[in-house]
Design a protein around this motif. Structure first.
Motif, PDB file in Angstrom:
ATOM      1  N   ALA A 142       0.827  -1.214   0.000  1.00  0.00           N
ATOM      2  CA  ALA A 142       0.000   0.000   0.000  1.00  0.00           C
ATOM      3  C   ALA A 142       0.858   1.259   0.000  1.00  0.00           C
ATOM      4  CB  ALA A 142      -0.933  -0.006   1.212  1.00  0.00           C
ATOM      5  N   ILE A 143       1.952   1.235   0.739  1.00  0.00           N
ATOM      6  CA  ILE A 143       2.851   2.394   0.771  1.00  0.00           C
ATOM      7  C   ILE A 143       3.502   2.592  -0.595  1.00  0.00           C
ATOM      8  CG2 ILE A 143       4.998   3.296   1.765  1.00  0.00           C
ATOM      9  CD1 ILE A 143       4.101   1.847   4.412  1.00  0.00           C
ATOM     10  N   ALA A 144       3.903   1.510  -1.227  1.00  0.00           N
ATOM     11  CA  ALA A 144       4.531   1.615  -2.551  1.00  0.00           C
ATOM     12  C   ALA A 144       3.557   2.216  -3.566  1.00  0.00           C
ATOM     13  CB  ALA A 144       5.004   0.243  -3.023  1.00  0.00           C
ATOM     14  N   VAL A 145       2.321   1.745  -3.575  1.00  0.00           N
ATOM     15  CA  VAL A 145       1.332   2.285  -4.506  1.00  0.00           C
ATOM     16  C   VAL A 145       1.064   3.753  -4.190  1.00  0.00           C
ATOM     17  CG1 VAL A 145      -1.090   2.143  -5.237  1.00  0.00           C
ATOM     18  CG2 VAL A 145       0.258   0.060  -5.001  1.00  0.00           C
ATOM     19  N   GLY A 146       0.885   4.067  -2.912  1.00  0.00           N
ATOM     20  CA  GLY A 146       0.642   5.450  -2.516  1.00  0.00           C
ATOM     21  C   GLY A 146       1.797   6.368  -2.861  1.00  0.00           C
ATOM     22  N   ALA A 147       3.026   5.895  -2.684  1.00  0.00           N
ATOM     23  CA  ALA A 147       4.200   6.709  -3.000  1.00  0.00           C
ATOM     24  C   ALA A 147       4.292   7.000  -4.496  1.00  0.00           C
ATOM     25  CB  ALA A 147       5.464   6.020  -2.504  1.00  0.00           C
ATOM     26  N   VAL A 148       3.969   6.002  -5.315  1.00  0.00           N
ATOM     27  CA  VAL A 148       3.963   6.227  -6.761  1.00  0.00           C
ATOM     28  C   VAL A 148       2.895   7.260  -7.115  1.00  0.00           C
ATOM     29  CG1 VAL A 148       3.493   5.164  -9.008  1.00  0.00           C
ATOM     30  CG2 VAL A 148       4.955   3.991  -7.355  1.00  0.00           C
ATOM     31  N   ALA A 149       1.719   7.155  -6.505  1.00  0.00           N
ATOM     32  CA  ALA A 149       0.655   8.129  -6.755  1.00  0.00           C
ATOM     33  C   ALA A 149       1.081   9.528  -6.332  1.00  0.00           C
ATOM     34  CB  ALA A 149      -0.621   7.713  -6.015  1.00  0.00           C
ATOM     35  N   VAL A 150       1.791   9.626  -5.222  1.00  0.00           N
ATOM     36  CA  VAL A 150       2.282  10.926  -4.744  1.00  0.00           C
ATOM     37  C   VAL A 150       3.258  11.526  -5.746  1.00  0.00           C
ATOM     38  CG1 VAL A 150       3.786  11.978  -2.997  1.00  0.00           C
ATOM     39  CG2 VAL A 150       1.877  10.551  -2.285  1.00  0.00           C
ATOM     40  N   VAL A 151       4.175  10.723  -6.235  1.00  0.00           N
ATOM     41  CA  VAL A 151       5.176  11.212  -7.185  1.00  0.00           C
ATOM     42  C   VAL A 151       4.519  11.641  -8.497  1.00  0.00           C
ATOM     43  CG1 VAL A 151       7.142  10.507  -8.620  1.00  0.00           C
ATOM     44  CG2 VAL A 151       7.109   9.929  -6.182  1.00  0.00           C
ATOM     45  N   TRP A 157      -1.706  10.076 -12.289  1.00  0.00           N
ATOM     46  CA  TRP A 157      -2.167   8.851 -11.631  1.00  0.00           C
ATOM     47  C   TRP A 157      -3.513   8.403 -12.202  1.00  0.00           C
ATOM     48  CZ3 TRP A 157      -0.330   4.916  -9.148  1.00  0.00           C
ATOM     49  CH2 TRP A 157      -1.186   4.068  -8.462  1.00  0.00           C
ATOM     50  N   CYS A 158      -4.391   9.339 -12.461  1.00  0.00           N
ATOM     51  CA  CYS A 158      -5.726   9.000 -12.960  1.00  0.00           C
ATOM     52  C   CYS A 158      -5.820   9.040 -14.477  1.00  0.00           C
ATOM     53  CB  CYS A 158      -6.753   9.959 -12.360  1.00  0.00           C
ATOM     54  SG  CYS A 158      -6.855   9.821 -10.573  1.00  0.00           S
ATOM     55  N   GLY A 159      -4.748   9.410 -15.164  1.00  0.00           N
ATOM     56  CA  GLY A 159      -4.796   9.621 -16.594  1.00  0.00           C
ATOM     57  C   GLY A 159      -4.660   8.384 -17.461  1.00  0.00           C
ATOM     58  N   TRP A 160      -4.198   7.281 -16.909  1.00  0.00           N
ATOM     59  CA  TRP A 160      -4.026   6.092 -17.733  1.00  0.00           C
ATOM     60  C   TRP A 160      -5.331   5.294 -17.791  1.00  0.00           C
ATOM     61  CZ3 TRP A 160      -3.902   1.167 -15.242  1.00  0.00           C
ATOM     62  CH2 TRP A 160      -3.839   1.213 -13.856  1.00  0.00           C
ATOM     63  N   PRO A 161      -5.508   4.465 -18.838  1.00  0.00           N
ATOM     64  CA  PRO A 161      -6.769   3.721 -18.994  1.00  0.00           C
ATOM     65  C   PRO A 161      -6.890   2.633 -17.919  1.00  0.00           C
ATOM     66  CG  PRO A 161      -5.236   3.134 -20.730  1.00  0.00           C
ATOM     67  CD  PRO A 161      -4.606   4.244 -19.942  1.00  0.00           C
ATOM     68  N   ARG A 162      -7.564   2.945 -16.852  1.00  0.00           N
ATOM     69  CA  ARG A 162      -7.635   2.076 -15.683  1.00  0.00           C
ATOM     70  C   ARG A 162      -8.721   1.016 -15.763  1.00  0.00           C
ATOM     71  NH1 ARG A 162      -5.266   4.914 -11.363  1.00  0.00           N
ATOM     72  NH2 ARG A 162      -6.694   4.085  -9.827  1.00  0.00           N
ATOM     73  N   ARG A 163      -9.791   1.302 -16.473  1.00  0.00           N
ATOM     74  CA  ARG A 163     -10.957   0.420 -16.446  1.00  0.00           C
ATOM     75  C   ARG A 163     -10.638  -1.021 -16.861  1.00  0.00           C
ATOM     76  NH1 ARG A 163     -15.746  -1.111 -19.284  1.00  0.00           N
ATOM     77  NH2 ARG A 163     -17.507  -1.111 -17.841  1.00  0.00           N
ATOM     78  N   PRO A 164      -9.976  -1.266 -17.997  1.00  0.00           N
ATOM     79  CA  PRO A 164      -9.697  -2.660 -18.374  1.00  0.00           C
ATOM     80  C   PRO A 164      -8.836  -3.388 -17.331  1.00  0.00           C
ATOM     81  CG  PRO A 164      -9.276  -1.187 -20.228  1.00  0.00           C
ATOM     82  CD  PRO A 164      -9.522  -0.332 -19.044  1.00  0.00           C
ATOM     83  N   ALA A 165      -7.837  -2.702 -16.812  1.00  0.00           N
ATOM     84  CA  ALA A 165      -6.976  -3.332 -15.804  1.00  0.00           C
ATOM     85  C   ALA A 165      -7.747  -3.598 -14.515  1.00  0.00           C
ATOM     86  CB  ALA A 165      -5.760  -2.455 -15.531  1.00  0.00           C
ATOM     87  N   ARG A 166      -8.576  -2.643 -14.097  1.00  0.00           N
ATOM     88  CA  ARG A 166      -9.367  -2.806 -12.868  1.00  0.00           C
ATOM     89  C   ARG A 166     -10.322  -3.984 -12.998  1.00  0.00           C
ATOM     90  NH1 ARG A 166     -14.219  -0.662 -12.085  1.00  0.00           N
ATOM     91  NH2 ARG A 166     -13.874   0.971 -13.634  1.00  0.00           N
TER      92      ARG A 166
END
Length: 188
Positions: A142-151, A157-166
């Motif tokens: 969770a920290i790794a994902v959050g840190a990437v989102a922070v950077v 963070w929200c700009g990539w096509p998330r729906r198919p992966a989700r």
């Protein structure tokens, strides 16, 4: 390792699409203090996953091995089902005037408390033999994902096509959960 790696992988996959990472990106953009937001999110996740693993450790002794496996199957199914609706960030914490560390710590702790990642950590802690490793693996993911989102910040963070992966990750959780649950019930 029996609990560390499954907790890490499950939480990593779940957190990529969950609101705490997005809130981390939002707060990093708002405060411009990436280190402060990262510190706050790290403390929030460590506390949350420690509580989840403690809950799993408390539950485990009163459960049979099949019941622990069934709990894990249910947690995986819940994680899969929870990933199909599009996650939304209900509050951007714009009214909070507490600083980057405190806002991230309290906001992420409250947002993540009892979410699917913590349910997964609880179930993995109950299923495995080392609840502390389940908490550690989940917190690191969770920290790794959050840190990437922070950077990256909110836009990237929200700009990539998330729906198919989700949807793919949600389906994977559902299939894994069904398999574990069927085996726990000794139906297959």
């Amino acid at each position: 390792m029996e609990t560390l790696v499954p907790a890490f992988v499950a939480v990593l996959l779940a957190q990529i699409f969950d609101p705490p990472a997005r809130l981390s990106a939002v707060l990093a953009d708002r405060f411009g203090r990436r280190a402060g937001v990262t510190l706050g999110l790290a403390v929030a996740h460590v506390m949350g996953f420690a509580l989840a693993a403690a809950g799993g450790a408390v539950l485990a002794p009163g459960m049979s091995s099949n019941a622990r496996a069934l709990l894990l199957g249910v947690a995986l199914i819940a994680a899969g089902a929870g990933g199909f609706p599009r996650p939304r960030l209900a509050d951007r914490l714009a009214g909070w005037r507490t600083g980057s560390v405190t806002t991230a710590l309290l906001g992420i702790f409250i947002l993540a408390f009892g979410d699917r990642s913590q349910f997964l950590a609880l179930a993995i802690a109950a299923w495995g033999v080392a609840p502390a490793l389940a908490a550690g693996g989940a917190a690191v993911a969770a920290i790794a994902v959050g840190a990437v989102a922070v950077v990256l910040g909110e836009r990237a963070w929200c700009g990539w096509p998330r729906r198919p992966a989700r949807l793919a990750v949600s389906a994977l959780f559902l299939i894994a959960g069904a398999w574990v649950a069927v085996r726990a019930l000794r139906l297959g």
